[in-house]
Scaffold this active site. Structure first.
Site: not given
Length: 296
Positions: A117-118, A120, A135, A143, A146, A194, A234, A278
């Site tokens: 779900q991160n 990063d 995600h 953009c 386009c 863009c 986590g 963790l």
């Protein structure tokens, strides 16, 4: 399989953290084919905060919503000014012991798939290049006109050129990669369109209020279906985006083990629950298991 009603908040009667819970994780990983679902709690040891503390309560930071972003240039300016500053911390972040242990378990065959779900990119940085980023990722830009995608580093260079005198600083980076800035400073920030069509640029992430692309969701369901069990690392599972995979695994009779510091919305569906840092827990498990497990 009969499931209890979906809890409106943290489970109160589910399994609690214990040494037996960690043994359950070890037992789960002793064989092959475990799918991992990771959340923000896995990245906190890399210096990136989670959305909720150990109690499960939402922190004071209010993330940008999709509706705010598309509704006005003012909203986009606020996002990009804050994200321009916060991106430096995200770009410098490195995988921690937890990310590396997950990759070690994947290489050994014990972990069959990683869904995160991160946003990063730390699973990829640790070597898990096929991790499904539910995600999206902050290191990419798309953009809305386009649909061209490009690297965040390219946009960062353009924003530096447009805002050479911009000297924003933030006390800490938020989980979605931005920082708090004074409104007067945000108003001076210039955003970049863009480079292909002049359209609106958005980070290639799923904002709050936006839906995950259906093909990506189906890919995750398929990975859970192909797995022997689901291991959650986590995540508070507060939003349905991640919780649905726990529900799906439980409905199909697969074991669900949750490692998270604090309650989660999926506790009532967990075969076992353990609350431990963790990085240390996963490193110890990877070392104790070692090697490649035997074929089933």
């Amino acid at each position: 399989m009969h499931l209890p009603p979906l809890p409106g908040g943290p489970a109160t009667g589910g399994p609690g953290p214990s040494a037996a819970g960690l043994e359950a994780v070890e037992h789960l990983l002793a064989g092959r084919g475990v799918a991992v679902l990771s959340g923000a709690g896995l990245s906190t040891e890399s210096g990136i905060p989670d959305y909720r503390g150990a109690t499960g309560s939402l922190r004071r930071h209010r993330p940008m919503t999709y509706q705010e972003f598309v509704a006005s240039e003012e909203g986009r300016r606020r996002y990009w000014a804050r994200s321009h500053v916060g991106w430096q911390a995200i770009a410098r972040a490195e995988p921690n012991a937890g990310h590396r242990a997950v990759e070690e378990l994947r290489r050994s065959g014990r972990v069959s798939a990683v869904i995160t779900q991160n946003v990063d990119g730390l699973h990829r940085a640790a070597g898990t290049v096929d991790a499904v980023e539910l995600h999206g990722g902050l290191d990419r830009v798309i953009c809305l006109g386009c649909r061209r995608t490009s690297g965040r580093a390219e946009l960062d260079r353009r924003l530096h050129t447009l805002n050479g005198a911009f000297r924003g600083t933030g006390s800490k980076v938020n989980p979605d990669g931005d920082v708090e800035l004074p409104a007067a400073l945000v108003e001076t920030f210039r955003i970049a369109p863009c480079g292909e069509c002049g359209g609106v640029l958005k980070p290639d992430v799923v904002f709050f209020g936006e839906t995950v692309p259906r093909p990506r969701v189906q890919q995750c369901y398929d990975l859970v279906d192909a797995a022997r069990a689901l291991l959650v690392l986590g995540s508070s599972l507060t939003v349905m985006s991640g919780l649905r995979f726990v529900l799906h695994a439980a409905r199909t009779g697969k074991p669900v083990v949750i490692v998270n510091q604090g309650p989660t919305r999926g506790d009532a569906y967990a075969t076992a629950k353990v609350s431990l840092p963790l990085g240390a827990a996963l490193t110890a498990l990877a070392e104790r298991l070692g090697g490649v497990p035997p074929a089933p």
